[in-house]
Design a protein around this motif. Structure first.
Motif, PDB file in Angstrom:
ATOM      1  N   GLN A 320      17.738  -2.254 -21.105  1.00  0.00           N
ATOM      2  CA  GLN A 320      17.036  -1.408 -20.046  1.00  0.00           C
ATOM      3  C   GLN A 320      17.829  -0.465 -19.886  1.00  0.00           C
ATOM      4  N   GLY A 321      19.324  -0.847 -19.605  1.00  0.00           N
ATOM      5  CA  GLY A 321      20.207   0.270 -19.056  1.00  0.00           C
ATOM      6  C   GLY A 321      19.753   0.842 -17.791  1.00  0.00           C
ATOM      7  N   GLU A 322      19.476   2.141 -17.437  1.00  0.00           N
ATOM      8  CA  GLU A 322      19.343   2.801 -16.505  1.00  0.00           C
ATOM      9  C   GLU A 322      17.824   2.532 -15.923  1.00  0.00           C
ATOM     10  N   PHE A 323      17.094   2.062 -16.893  1.00  0.00           N
ATOM     11  CA  PHE A 323      15.433   1.995 -16.599  1.00  0.00           C
ATOM     12  C   PHE A 323      15.231   0.482 -15.787  1.00  0.00           C
ATOM     13  N   GLN A 324      14.455   0.711 -14.714  1.00  0.00           N
ATOM     14  CA  GLN A 324      14.129  -0.394 -14.206  1.00  0.00           C
ATOM     15  C   GLN A 324      12.438  -0.597 -14.283  1.00  0.00           C
ATOM     16  N   THR A 325      11.734   0.048 -15.138  1.00  0.00           N
ATOM     17  CA  THR A 325      10.349  -0.255 -15.372  1.00  0.00           C
ATOM     18  C   THR A 325      10.157  -1.203 -16.191  1.00  0.00           C
ATOM     19  N   GLY A 326       9.008  -1.654 -16.622  1.00  0.00           N
ATOM     20  CA  GLY A 326       8.684  -2.694 -17.204  1.00  0.00           C
ATOM     21  C   GLY A 326       9.517  -2.883 -18.545  1.00  0.00           C
ATOM     22  N   GLY A 327      10.140  -4.022 -18.674  1.00  0.00           N
ATOM     23  CA  GLY A 327      11.125  -4.327 -19.688  1.00  0.00           C
ATOM     24  C   GLY A 327      10.336  -4.629 -21.186  1.00  0.00           C
ATOM     25  N   TYR A 328       9.363  -5.443 -21.240  1.00  0.00           N
ATOM     26  CA  TYR A 328       8.582  -5.980 -22.611  1.00  0.00           C
ATOM     27  C   TYR A 328       9.845  -6.281 -23.650  1.00  0.00           C
ATOM     28  N   GLN A 329      10.697  -7.018 -23.316  1.00  0.00           N
ATOM     29  CA  GLN A 329      11.659  -7.408 -24.041  1.00  0.00           C
ATOM     30  C   GLN A 329      11.395  -8.667 -24.947  1.00  0.00           C
ATOM     31  N   THR A 330      11.506  -8.613 -26.531  1.00  0.00           N
ATOM     32  CA  THR A 330      11.032  -9.637 -26.813  1.00  0.00           C
ATOM     33  C   THR A 330      11.810  -9.644 -28.202  1.00  0.00           C
ATOM     34  N   GLU A 331      11.609 -10.773 -28.927  1.00  0.00           N
ATOM     35  CA  GLU A 331      12.514 -10.911 -30.163  1.00  0.00           C
ATOM     36  C   GLU A 331      11.256 -10.611 -31.225  1.00  0.00           C
ATOM     37  N   ASP A 332      11.824 -10.173 -32.555  1.00  0.00           N
ATOM     38  CA  ASP A 332      10.945  -9.377 -33.239  1.00  0.00           C
ATOM     39  C   ASP A 332      10.073 -10.196 -34.443  1.00  0.00           C
ATOM     40  N   LYS A 333      10.617 -11.560 -34.479  1.00  0.00           N
ATOM     41  CA  LYS A 333       9.946 -12.363 -35.678  1.00  0.00           C
ATOM     42  C   LYS A 333       8.583 -12.319 -35.666  1.00  0.00           C
ATOM     43  N   ASP A 334       7.819 -12.566 -34.679  1.00  0.00           N
ATOM     44  CA  ASP A 334       6.348 -12.606 -34.639  1.00  0.00           C
ATOM     45  C   ASP A 334       5.727 -11.296 -34.964  1.00  0.00           C
ATOM     46  N   ASP A 335       6.423 -10.084 -34.426  1.00  0.00           N
ATOM     47  CA  ASP A 335       5.956  -8.816 -34.675  1.00  0.00           C
ATOM     48  C   ASP A 335       5.985  -8.338 -36.181  1.00  0.00           C
ATOM     49  N   ARG A 336       7.200  -8.652 -36.661  1.00  0.00           N
ATOM     50  CA  ARG A 336       7.274  -8.540 -38.124  1.00  0.00           C
ATOM     51  C   ARG A 336       6.232  -9.250 -38.955  1.00  0.00           C
ATOM     52  N   LEU A 337       6.112 -10.540 -38.600  1.00  0.00           N
ATOM     53  CA  LEU A 337       4.895 -11.167 -39.203  1.00  0.00           C
ATOM     54  C   LEU A 337       3.469 -10.637 -39.217  1.00  0.00           C
ATOM     55  N   TRP A 338       3.069 -10.061 -38.058  1.00  0.00           N
ATOM     56  CA  TRP A 338       1.859  -9.391 -37.789  1.00  0.00           C
ATOM     57  C   TRP A 338       1.762  -7.988 -38.477  1.00  0.00           C
ATOM     58  N   ALA A 339       3.065  -7.382 -38.547  1.00  0.00           N
ATOM     59  CA  ALA A 339       3.147  -5.847 -39.158  1.00  0.00           C
ATOM     60  C   ALA A 339       2.897  -6.457 -40.736  1.00  0.00           C
ATOM     61  N   ALA A 340       3.244  -7.539 -41.309  1.00  0.00           N
ATOM     62  CA  ALA A 340       3.297  -7.662 -42.622  1.00  0.00           C
ATOM     63  C   ALA A 340       1.864  -7.750 -43.031  1.00  0.00           C
ATOM     64  N   ALA A 341       1.000  -8.630 -42.159  1.00  0.00           N
ATOM     65  CA  ALA A 341      -0.055  -9.246 -42.435  1.00  0.00           C
ATOM     66  C   ALA A 341      -1.164  -7.897 -42.616  1.00  0.00           C
ATOM     67  N   GLU A 342      -0.909  -6.857 -41.353  1.00  0.00           N
ATOM     68  CA  GLU A 342      -1.816  -5.947 -41.300  1.00  0.00           C
ATOM     69  C   GLU A 342      -1.497  -4.912 -42.553  1.00  0.00           C
ATOM     70  N   MET A 343      -0.228  -4.680 -42.935  1.00  0.00           N
ATOM     71  CA  MET A 343       0.086  -3.965 -44.189  1.00  0.00           C
ATOM     72  C   MET A 343      -0.419  -4.319 -45.435  1.00  0.00           C
ATOM     73  N   TRP A 344      -0.541  -5.611 -45.584  1.00  0.00           N
ATOM     74  CA  TRP A 344      -1.170  -6.397 -46.805  1.00  0.00           C
ATOM     75  C   TRP A 344      -2.653  -6.124 -46.614  1.00  0.00           C
ATOM     76  N   GLU A 345      -3.323  -6.369 -45.462  1.00  0.00           N
ATOM     77  CA  GLU A 345      -4.769  -6.279 -45.519  1.00  0.00           C
ATOM     78  C   GLU A 345      -5.270  -4.720 -45.598  1.00  0.00           C
ATOM     79  N   THR A 346      -4.458  -3.805 -45.297  1.00  0.00           N
ATOM     80  CA  THR A 346      -4.798  -2.149 -45.329  1.00  0.00           C
ATOM     81  C   THR A 346      -4.827  -1.840 -46.834  1.00  0.00           C
ATOM     82  N   THR A 347      -3.454  -2.279 -47.475  1.00  0.00           N
ATOM     83  CA  THR A 347      -2.976  -1.569 -48.796  1.00  0.00           C
ATOM     84  C   THR A 347      -3.316  -2.649 -50.091  1.00  0.00           C
ATOM     85  N   GLY A 348      -3.202  -3.893 -49.711  1.00  0.00           N
ATOM     86  CA  GLY A 348      -3.315  -4.890 -50.890  1.00  0.00           C
ATOM     87  C   GLY A 348      -2.038  -5.000 -51.435  1.00  0.00           C
TER      88      GLY A 348
END
Length: 545
Positions: A320-348
């Motif tokens: 966050q640093g200087e920011f006090q707005t919404g953090g939405y801080q999260t580890e990325d392992k689930d996000d990377r998993l989802w990204a791979a699934a969608e890239m495969w579905e779109t491109t094969g």
């Protein structure tokens, strides 16, 4: 703020209390029921029978028994069940007990959810940033002027006082910030709604301005958000994606156009980059029939950011640093998993499939019963399970499908065990959104292994949101019985309209009796796109043609 309006509202509440009191012991879906759907009401206290009466003639059209009341500790009530599922004639009705207690009038119709879907989906249009919006609901006008036209500045990307275009997109919640991670789960669910229910949604008019010619209205609204998301990718060719675009502190309660504070593109996070990849891959394939050049633009952006993720495997959580707005801080392992699934579905492309299956294996092919923006792995698992593409590992597919079914069965059990049909057994910030989101679990399970219990429980979840609950109130502004009047929403809190902006689901209590319809109580009464996207998905599956 709104002194006269608040005074009038108090008078309306006092006036309506006597009207609503006749319904307080009979809790049901105040929107109504589909003809062939299950139809249940929760009745507080002791009563042995009930009748369904036609609203205009008061003629008895159905008679039934009320189940023996069950005591449920969290609500401290004895509640019986009235089931009139076998009654399916279209019309308007109310339920009445021998003691003379009457329910709210409800409708049975194939189109009973259409207005709620229309209003809830148009909630995203009314959330649009960078433009004027205007809409009418029940004779009330809601509008604001063009806002945040200076989005945004690049000070936190090493370019002090330099501005690049970041206008557009949706305001995130009760505040006016814009956040990539929360857009991820929202856009992801809504694209899945399109994928699964587009036959009913293609011609559904949302009365939107012509911002994407030739696009169906549902996709037109999603394109408004993806247009903004594309501006969040760094312009240096790296593939990085800013975590959010906000001011440093939350704005006061003011109209969007009155918020003049400087707003910034922040530093990147790996979760934001991965969610961006997933959304752009979805956008590429779903927009392709309507705009091939834009589809390719989305895919090129997704490919670049995926390449960046591959070259930078470390988890970079936003600071966050200087920011006090919404953090939405999260580890990325689930996000990377989802990204791979969608890239495969779109491109094969087999590279993406291998990436997904490796990541899914490391997570033991887990399916979450209770999930939100902090863990979007379900979106990747669901995409893989439902994909018609060849090349999937049969054993992995078998395990994921089994886990999806097992979790759906647990959700259905939870609902059947709750006196109000609530499928979620926990309470916390935004739990109403999760109740709606569990419909996604149930609908995916139904596609894999069709069972009536999955669609019934989906409708139980919707029923709970629209009145079959402890409060005998709708949790969605402007819809259903005694809906929220004071959401934590800066637009509703700064205009001169008594009614809140319509169609928005509020977060819900942190206990069974903990919800407060109070503007200041952001932890139970805020609105947010991730909950709203879940509501839109839940309703989309039952829209009449």
């Amino acid at each position: 703020m709104r002194t006269i309006a608040s005074f009038i509202f108090v008078l309306l509440v006092l006036f309506s209390t006597s009207v609503l009191s006749q319904n307080q012991n009979i809790c049901l879906n105040s929107l109504g029921f589909l003809p062939q759907a299950s139809k249940k009401a929760s009745i507080i206290g002791e009563t042995k029978s009930f009748v369904i009466k036609q609203a205009d003639s008061q003629t008895v059209v159905f008679q039934g028994k009320v189940s023996t009341p069950v005591f449920q500790k969290d609500v401290n009530q004895n509640v019986g069940l009235a089931d009139f599922s076998s009654f399916s004639k279209n019309g308007k009705y109310y339920l009445e007990t021998p003691e003379g207690t009457k329910s709210v009038v409800f409708e049975i119709s194939p189109n009973v959810y259409n207005q709620a879907f229309y209003t809830s989906m148009r909630g995203f249009y009314l959330w649009r940033c960078g433009t004027a919006v205007e809409g009418n609901h029940d004779g009330h006008l809601f509008s604001h002027l063009p806002c945040h036209l200076d989005d945004g500045y690049e000070d936190f990307q090493g370019k002090p006082d330099q501005r690049r275009n970041g206008t557009g997109g949706w305001h995130d919640a009760g505040d006016y910030g814009k956040y990539v991670v929360n857009a991820g789960i929202t856009v992801g669910m809504m694209f899945m709604a399109w994928d699964q229910f587009q036959n009913n949604l293609k011609k559904f008019s949302l009365d939107l301005p012509e911002t994407a010619p030739e696009f169906p209205d549902f996709l037109k609204e999603l394109k408004w958000e993806t247009d903004w998301l594309l501006t969040m990718q760094y312009t240096d060719g790296s593939g990085k994606v800013s975590h959010k675009l906000t001011r440093k502190n939350f704005e006061p309660f003011c109209k969007p156009e009155e918020d003049k504070e400087k707003r910034y593109f922040t530093d990147w996070s790996s979760a934001a980059v991965a969610d961006f990849v997933a959304m752009m891959a979805q956008a590429s394939r779903y927009f392709e029939p309507y705009d091939k050049a834009y589809s390719q633009k989305c895919l090129d952006a997704a490919t670049l950011s995926y390449k960046f993720l591959k070259e930078n495997p470390e988890d970079k959580v936003f600071v966050q640093g200087e920011f006090q707005t919404g953090g939405y801080q999260t580890e990325d392992k689930d996000d990377r998993l989802w990204a791979a699934a969608e890239m495969w579905e779109t491109t094969g492309n087999a590279e993406y499939l291998k990436d997904f299956e490796r990541r899914a294996s490391s997570e033991n092919f887990k399916i979450d019963e209770d999930w939100d923006w902090g863990d979007v792995s379900n979106l990747g698992m669901f995409e893989y399970a439902l994909s018609a593409k060849a090349g999937k590992n049969p054993e992995i597919l078998k395990i994921i499908k089994k886990n999806i079914i097992d979790v759906a069965n647990q959700i259905a059990f939870n609902a059947s065990s709750d006196v109000y049909g609530r499928p979620l057994s926990r309470y916390y910030w935004g739990c109403n959104g999760t109740i709606a989101r569990q419909v996604l679990n149930l609908q995916v399970a139904h596609k894999i292994s069709p069972k009536k219990i999955y669609t019934q429980t989906s409708q139980d979840a919707i029923s709970h949101i629209f009145g079959r609950n402890y409060y005998n109130r709708s949790f969605v502004t402007g819809l259903g019985i005694n809906p929220p009047m004071n959401p934590h929403d800066r637009r509703s809190g700064s205009d001169n309209e008594i009614q809140p902006w319509p169609g928005y689901i509020v977060g819900g209590g942190h206990s069974a009796k903990g919800w407060k319809d109070v503007q200041e109580d952001y932890s139970t009464n805020e609105i947010a796109i991730n909950w709203q996207g879940a509501l839109v998905y839940a309703l989309a599956g039952f829209v009449g043609k």
